[in-house]
Enzyme design. Sequence first.
Site, PDB file in Angstrom:
ATOM      1  N   ASP A 142       0.845  -1.190   0.000  1.00 20.37           N
ATOM      2  CA  ASP A 142       0.000   0.000   0.000  1.00 20.37           C
ATOM      3  C   ASP A 142       0.880   1.239   0.000  1.00 20.37           C
ATOM      4  O   ASP A 142       1.685   1.432   0.907  1.00 20.37           O
ATOM      5  CB  ASP A 142      -0.891   0.005   1.237  1.00 20.37           C
ATOM      6  CG  ASP A 142      -1.895   1.143   1.243  1.00 20.37           C
ATOM      7  OD1 ASP A 142      -1.500   2.296   0.985  1.00 20.37           O
ATOM      8  OD2 ASP A 142      -3.070   0.898   1.508  1.00 20.37           O
ATOM      9  N   HIS A 196      -8.264  -3.314 -10.038  1.00 17.70           N
ATOM     10  CA  HIS A 196      -8.271  -2.076  -9.268  1.00 17.70           C
ATOM     11  C   HIS A 196      -7.233  -1.084  -9.786  1.00 17.70           C
ATOM     12  O   HIS A 196      -7.507   0.114  -9.919  1.00 17.70           O
ATOM     13  CB  HIS A 196      -7.997  -2.412  -7.799  1.00 17.70           C
ATOM     14  CG  HIS A 196      -8.251  -1.282  -6.859  1.00 17.70           C
ATOM     15  ND1 HIS A 196      -9.514  -0.858  -6.513  1.00 17.70           N
ATOM     16  CD2 HIS A 196      -7.386  -0.478  -6.183  1.00 17.70           C
ATOM     17  CE1 HIS A 196      -9.428   0.149  -5.660  1.00 17.70           C
ATOM     18  NE2 HIS A 196      -8.149   0.404  -5.446  1.00 17.70           N
TER      19      HIS A 196
END
Length: 388
Positions: free
Chosen positions: A215, A303
């Site tokens: 992330d 995504h």
Amino acid sequence: MDRRALIAGGAVVAAGLGAGAAALALGGGNGPGSGHGRTAPPPEPSVVPFHGERQAGVTAPQQPATQLLALDLAPAATSDGRAALRGLLGELTRVLAEAAGGSPSDARLQGGQPAGLSSLVGVGPGLAARLGLNVPPALLTELPDFPGDRLDPARGGGDLVIQLCAADRWPLSVVAEQAGAVARAAGATVRWTQSGFLARTAGGATPRNLFGFKDGTANPNGPEGGQWVWGPPGPHEHGTVLVYRRIRMDTAAFAALPGDRQEQVMGRRAGDGAPLTGTAEHDEPDIYAKNPDGSYVIPATAHVRLSSPRLDGGARMLRRGYSYDDGPGDRGLLFCAFMRDPAQFTRVQNRLAARDALNAFVEHTASAVAYVLPGAPAGGTLGEGLFG
């Protein structure tokens, strides 16, 4: 091995397990507005200057712990409301500057290592409209409803949004309590609070989210985000816009997918974080690359593909996500992103809401937008430009 050595060894193991659990924060190029910068290594705790052109909560390197809270001011006539807001901002400036300065008066913050506390304060759209504050409407608009949202109004919105960040949770709890106290003294109430965590990683390596993927891979290069963050020239040049989303993640259902299917959903490899079209984590995803059979290498519903800035005119936002864990069945991501215009987030989120393969595993449960005020100069107060 004697008893003291055994206890010490157990503490080391426990610390390592805690760091590993924290390492598991939705992005890494897997969130709205992906970019291509490398994650800077978190600094050792030290004093983060409070005063400056821009608020340290955006400019300082991301810290491992965060606490967000939102305040609502009491309804009042415009003149009275402005006076109350001015007074509250003055008190918040005092509290936050003292906490960041390294010599706090509160005994609970004394005697330990510096926490590296940084903070930001932002104004919500409702308050700006209600009091006629000097914030251009283009800089501060509410987000529309998105398909699939399950928003709890009590956990989002707010007249003022405050984010506190530090090296650990302890100072955040104390400073949040102080902020709540000055809010109540000014006739305001605490609307919601939310804590989050981010693992320290060796050498600035990208931490992982609760789905096990990296992330923060795709942030703009540099702590300020350059042209992607700050407002237009003029009184708002050193302000920006915060979009906050609380995203619950179904980690068990995602973990049940085969590994290759997880990577197809994300558009990145789990091991090294590289896009499916690349060989290294920070390679730019090629969303137009195709397999010999004509299918996209990064699937049409991945995504990473749907959040690509190549689908949004190259526009990027600075994302600072944190994980949260509020008990069984309520774990996920605190998506915090900074941009010039919340319409940028709306464009990206509309694409994600319509086609993102991750929709089967995530649910947006809270939302907020805030105009992050320019910083306060030495001797000055946050929000002085709101009343001009």
